[in-house]
Write a protein that holds these residues in place. Structure first.
Motif, PDB file in Angstrom:
ATOM      1  N   THR A   1      -6.456   3.758  -9.628  1.00 42.36           N
ATOM      2  CA  THR A   1      -7.288   2.556  -9.400  1.00 42.36           C
ATOM      3  C   THR A   1      -6.528   1.515  -8.596  1.00 42.36           C
ATOM      4  O   THR A   1      -7.082   0.862  -7.701  1.00 42.36           O
ATOM      5  CB  THR A   1      -7.723   1.958 -10.745  1.00 42.36           C
ATOM      6  OG1 THR A   1      -8.382   2.961 -11.526  1.00 42.36           O
ATOM      7  CG2 THR A   1      -8.654   0.777 -10.536  1.00 42.36           C
TER       8      THR A   1
ATOM      9  N   ASP B   1      -6.797  -3.768   3.478  1.00 48.93           N
ATOM     10  CA  ASP B   1      -7.895  -3.928   4.451  1.00 48.93           C
ATOM     11  C   ASP B   1      -8.369  -5.374   4.502  1.00 48.93           C
ATOM     12  O   ASP B   1      -8.608  -5.930   5.581  1.00 48.93           O
ATOM     13  CB  ASP B   1      -9.055  -3.007   4.076  1.00 48.93           C
ATOM     14  CG  ASP B   1      -8.677  -1.531   4.183  1.00 48.93           C
ATOM     15  OD1 ASP B   1      -7.690  -1.236   4.888  1.00 48.93           O
ATOM     16  OD2 ASP B   1      -9.367  -0.696   3.553  1.00 48.93           O
ATOM     17  N   GLY B   2      -8.518  -6.005   3.302  1.00 49.18           N
ATOM     18  CA  GLY B   2      -8.951  -7.410   3.272  1.00 49.18           C
ATOM     19  C   GLY B   2      -7.940  -8.328   3.919  1.00 49.18           C
ATOM     20  O   GLY B   2      -8.305  -9.301   4.613  1.00 49.18           O
TER      21      GLY B   2
ATOM     22  N   THR C   1      -6.506   2.314  -4.978  1.00 48.81           N
ATOM     23  CA  THR C   1      -7.787   1.919  -4.359  1.00 48.81           C
ATOM     24  C   THR C   1      -7.827   0.415  -4.113  1.00 48.81           C
ATOM     25  O   THR C   1      -8.206  -0.057  -3.032  1.00 48.81           O
ATOM     26  CB  THR C   1      -8.953   2.343  -5.253  1.00 48.81           C
ATOM     27  OG1 THR C   1      -8.891   3.745  -5.478  1.00 48.81           O
ATOM     28  CG2 THR C   1     -10.285   1.985  -4.600  1.00 48.81           C
ATOM     29  N   GLY C   2      -7.419  -0.353  -5.155  1.00 48.75           N
ATOM     30  CA  GLY C   2      -7.399  -1.813  -5.008  1.00 48.75           C
ATOM     31  C   GLY C   2      -6.410  -2.260  -3.953  1.00 48.75           C
ATOM     32  O   GLY C   2      -6.679  -3.196  -3.176  1.00 48.75           O
ATOM     33  N   THR C   3      -5.251  -1.578  -3.904  1.00 46.18           N
ATOM     34  CA  THR C   3      -4.246  -1.952  -2.897  1.00 46.18           C
ATOM     35  C   THR C   3      -4.759  -1.659  -1.498  1.00 46.18           C
ATOM     36  O   THR C   3      -4.525  -2.429  -0.553  1.00 46.18           O
ATOM     37  CB  THR C   3      -2.939  -1.199  -3.167  1.00 46.18           C
ATOM     38  OG1 THR C   3      -2.497  -1.470  -4.495  1.00 46.18           O
ATOM     39  CG2 THR C   3      -1.855  -1.628  -2.195  1.00 46.18           C
ATOM     40  N   ASN C   4      -5.460  -0.521  -1.357  1.00 51.49           N
ATOM     41  CA  ASN C   4      -6.059  -0.210  -0.052  1.00 51.49           C
ATOM     42  C   ASN C   4      -7.063  -1.287   0.346  1.00 51.49           C
ATOM     43  O   ASN C   4      -7.106  -1.729   1.500  1.00 51.49           O
ATOM     44  CB  ASN C   4      -6.738   1.147  -0.098  1.00 51.49           C
ATOM     45  CG  ASN C   4      -5.726   2.289  -0.223  1.00 51.49           C
ATOM     46  OD1 ASN C   4      -4.565   2.123   0.157  1.00 51.49           O
ATOM     47  ND2 ASN C   4      -6.160   3.424  -0.745  1.00 51.49           N
ATOM     48  N   GLN C   5      -7.897  -1.707  -0.617  1.00 55.57           N
ATOM     49  CA  GLN C   5      -8.857  -2.777  -0.339  1.00 55.57           C
ATOM     50  C   GLN C   5      -8.132  -4.088  -0.013  1.00 55.57           C
ATOM     51  O   GLN C   5      -8.544  -4.832   0.871  1.00 55.57           O
ATOM     52  CB  GLN C   5      -9.787  -2.964  -1.532  1.00 55.57           C
ATOM     53  CG  GLN C   5     -10.695  -1.774  -1.799  1.00 55.57           C
ATOM     54  CD  GLN C   5     -11.520  -1.944  -3.059  1.00 55.57           C
ATOM     55  OE1 GLN C   5     -11.284  -2.865  -3.841  1.00 55.57           O
ATOM     56  NE2 GLN C   5     -12.485  -1.048  -3.266  1.00 55.57           N
ATOM     57  N   LEU C   6      -7.055  -4.365  -0.776  1.00 60.16           N
ATOM     58  CA  LEU C   6      -6.274  -5.574  -0.494  1.00 60.16           C
ATOM     59  C   LEU C   6      -5.681  -5.535   0.903  1.00 60.16           C
ATOM     60  O   LEU C   6      -5.727  -6.528   1.636  1.00 60.16           O
ATOM     61  CB  LEU C   6      -5.149  -5.711  -1.533  1.00 60.16           C
ATOM     62  CG  LEU C   6      -4.131  -6.838  -1.297  1.00 60.16           C
ATOM     63  CD1 LEU C   6      -4.831  -8.194  -1.338  1.00 60.16           C
ATOM     64  CD2 LEU C   6      -3.011  -6.777  -2.317  1.00 60.16           C
TER      65      LEU C   6
ATOM     66  N   LYS D   1      -8.354  -7.994   7.586  1.00 58.40           N
ATOM     67  CA  LYS D   1      -9.556  -8.726   8.016  1.00 58.40           C
ATOM     68  C   LYS D   1      -9.325 -10.235   7.963  1.00 58.40           C
ATOM     69  O   LYS D   1      -9.761 -10.977   8.848  1.00 58.40           O
ATOM     70  CB  LYS D   1     -10.737  -8.345   7.128  1.00 58.40           C
ATOM     71  CG  LYS D   1     -11.223  -6.929   7.335  1.00 58.40           C
ATOM     72  CD  LYS D   1     -12.410  -6.618   6.436  1.00 58.40           C
ATOM     73  CE  LYS D   1     -12.910  -5.187   6.637  1.00 58.40           C
ATOM     74  NZ  LYS D   1     -14.053  -4.863   5.752  1.00 58.40           N
TER      75      LYS D   1
ATOM     76  N   LYS E   1       0.833  -1.204   0.000  1.00 53.45           N
ATOM     77  CA  LYS E   1       0.000   0.000   0.000  1.00 53.45           C
ATOM     78  C   LYS E   1       0.864   1.249   0.000  1.00 53.45           C
ATOM     79  O   LYS E   1       0.638   2.199  -0.777  1.00 53.45           O
ATOM     80  CB  LYS E   1      -0.928  -0.033   1.214  1.00 53.45           C
ATOM     81  CG  LYS E   1      -1.803   1.196   1.362  1.00 53.45           C
ATOM     82  CD  LYS E   1      -2.656   1.064   2.614  1.00 53.45           C
ATOM     83  CE  LYS E   1      -3.505   2.317   2.821  1.00 53.45           C
ATOM     84  NZ  LYS E   1      -4.323   2.208   4.053  1.00 53.45           N
TER      85      LYS E   1
END
Length: 631
Positions: free
Chosen positions: A374, A384-385, A377-382, A388, A201
């Motif tokens: 983009t 966060d995922g 954004t995907g890296t941030n989601q990755l 989790k 990230k």
């Protein structure tokens, strides 16, 4: 004539002579013979099941379990049965077992067919099949043997189910341990993934920032190269002109250099001649005899006169060198201009290509910038995922069982047999015979009272003839049977407790209650005989049969047909059995007071009926003097 005298006279009548005395002893012994021998024979039949012959056979060929180990559960079960000693087991062939049960050689037979292990172990391979056990019985041999055999087969089935279930549960829990280890590895990997995703990230953000700068720089570069392209479009013609001019300059410079070279050569020649002239002058002066001082003075003067020429020669030589250099430089410039003119088309073409490439770079950098946005954004989601996933796996890991070996074994056994019976008996009979004792003692007491009136006269004819009061006659006729009934229960209790060995929780209370039961039963039987005569003996048998089926002496009375419920409530034997049970196993309770009350009511009622019969018998009739039926 009072009641005691009437009773004494009746007993005296029966004790006169040897045979009457033996008859009295036999009457006292009837309940003993009935109850004690029966209880002795059935004292503890379940403790002697090892005398009961039973056959067992196995045709199981075995199978491999989920771990690949060869198992023969049928053989294991057969060996355990034979070693248990619960019955007189005989391991025979299937045909011998069937023939033995048919011919009464074996009470029953348990068989394990082929494929038994394969069916049991099929659950571990998710191809479940139900294993079966063969039970062969023959009620023609003995009905209870078949009943016992069914209980044994059910116990064997339960034991096998627990064993196989325990093994399956153990494998199931081992699988949980394996899952725990793998999830733990996954949790560690997820933690590393989360850390890497966080780093990614950060790096992706830096890359996005770089892509934005690249987009801005490439845009500036494209603009500059576009300007340079437009500015250098006329460069080939200009460089061609420059090359032509430089060539002309180089040619002119070369001419000047050549002229300077000629001048320098001439100047050099002059200098050589002047040097020669100086030497000749010195020689001529010395030859002429001019003094040396004057020679030197003349030479110095000549040198002074020559000095401007020398200076001019130096300048000419310097100018010649400079002009030669200038000609060389002009030639080099001409050559370079020619090369520049020759290369300028390629240069302008390259600048044009660079401009086009810069435009493409600008477009690509712009797309890269958009893609990086983009990607961020995907890296941030990755990231966060991944966090989790790490937290979820860590939390899930805590929920997965990971028992140690003792805990796993205990858990597997509990899963296979989850319910245990904690027997908390308020009272225990101990043996089968002790459990039946209240019923057979009550039954024996009734039979004892019944047989007494085979020889006892319910009412004294002499007292009736003498005009004694009906109540006295009734009580006197009952007292003789009551005394013999008490003797019966005392002898019976002595044999049951001392000889048969049945333990009684409260012996004194039980004996007192038995005396009350005997008094009640003799009162009832006495009333039947007194009121109905010979028919009363038959009615006594009828009441015996009715009480046998309704008293609940063996099975709980609630299991009898509904039509017999009133008989259980009305007749006295059920209350006698209930009182005996409490006194034999636990002790007196409030409920026993109800039993005593019912028995006392029957006792009093019997005496009242006997009194009514005595009152009736005071009037002599033809049927009384000569009855149609006499027993």
């Amino acid at each position: 004539m009072n009641a005691l005298r009437i009773a004494r006279n009746e007993l005296r009548r029966l004790s006169t002579g040897t045979m009457p005395k033996l008859a009295l002893v036999a009457l006292v012994m009837v309940p003993l013979l009935y109850a004690s021998f029966y209880l002795y024979a059935n004292y503890d039949p379940y403790g002697r099941l090892d005398k009961l012959p039973a056959a067992v056979f196995t045709s199981d060929t075995g199978a491999k379990d989920s771990s690949g180990q060869q198992r023969n559960v049928g053989r294991e079960v057969t060996d355990e049965l034979v070693k248990s000693g619960t019955f007189q087991w005989h391991e025979v062939s299937e045909q011998e077992a069937r023939d033995g049960v048919r011919d009464d050689k074996y009470s029953f037979a348990i068989g394990i067919p082929s494929g038994f292990s394969a069916a049991l172990l099929s659950v571990g391979n998710f191809q479940p099949q139900q294993a079966t056990i063969t039970l062969t019985t023959n009620d023609a041999n003995n009905y209870l043997s078949g009943t016992i055999a069914k209980q044994v087969a059910e116990q064997v089935r339960k034991t096998i189910a627990e064993k196989v279930g325990s093994e399956a549960a153990d494998r199931f829990l081992v699988g949980f341990s394996t899952i725990y280890a793998k999830i733990q590895e996954a949790s560690t990997g997820a933690s590393q993934l989360a850390d890497g995703a966080t780093q990614l990230k950060s790096g992706q953000q830096q890359l996005a920032d770089g892509a934005a700068k690249l987009a801005d720089g490439s845009s500036t570069l494209a603009t500059g190269l576009g300007t340079l392209k437009s500015s250098t479009a006329s460069l080939p013609s200009q460089t061609q002109q420059l090359a032509s001019g430089a060539s002309q300059v180089a040619a002119g410079d070369q001419k000047v250099a050549d002229a300077a070279s000629l001048a320098a050569t001439a100047s050099s020649d002059i200098q050589g001649k002047l040097d020669s002239y100086r030497t000749q002058l010195v020689t001529d002066l010395r030859n002429a005899g001019v003094p040396e001082t004057q020679v030197q003075a003349i030479v110095e003067r000549a040198d002074q006169l020559r000095s401007p020429v020398d200076q001019a020669n130096g300048k000419i030589q310097q100018a010649n060198g400079d002009l030669a250099k200038l000609a060389d430089g002009a030639r080099q410039v001409s050559d370079g201009a020619a090369k520049l003119a020759a290369a300028s088309p390629q240069l302008t073409s390259g600048i044009a290509q660079a401009s086009d490439g810069a435009n493409q770079l600008r477009d690509g950098a712009s797309q890269l910038n958009d893609g990086e946005k983009t990607a961020v954004t995907g890296t941030n989601q990755l990231a966060d995922g991944a966090v989790k996933l790490r937290d979820g796996l860590a939390a899930g890991l805590q929920q997965i069982p990971n028992p140690d070996d003792p805990t796993r074994n205990a858990t597997a056994n509990t899963i296979a047999d989850p319910v245990a019976v904690n027997a908390n008996g308020e009272a225990s009979a101990g043996t089968y015979g002790a459990g039946l004792a209240p019923f057979f003692i009550s039954l024996a007491t009734w039979i004892g009272a019944f047989v007494l009136f085979l020889i006892l006269r319910p009412l004294s004819t002499r007292a009736l003839t003498a005009g004694a009061a009906p109540f006295r006659v009734a009580v006197g006729g009952w007292l003789s049977s009551a005394l013999l009934g008490i003797a019966q229960v005392i002898v019976l209790f002595g044999a049951v407790t001392w000889l048969v060995g049945i333990h009684i929780a409260h012996p004194l209370g039980a004996i007192g209650f038995a005396v009350l039961v005997s008094l009640t039963f003799t009162s009832v039987v006495h009333a039947l005989n007194a009121f109905f005569g010979a028919v009363g003996k038959f009615l006594g048998l009828v009441l015996l049969v009715l009480q046998l089926v309704s008293a609940g002496g063996t099975f709980p009375w609630q299991t009898i047909p509904d039509a017999l419920y009133p008989l259980h409530v009305v007749l006295p034997m059920g209350y006698a059995i209930d009182g005996f049970r409490h006194l034999f196993y636990s002790g007196a309770t409030v409920q026993i007071l109800g039993d005593i009350g019912v028995l006392l009511a029957y006792l009093v009622g019997g005496i009242l009926v006997s009194t009514l019969a005595a009152r009736k018998r005071r009037v002599w009739t033809v049927s009384a003097l000569k009855p149609e039926l006499s027993l």
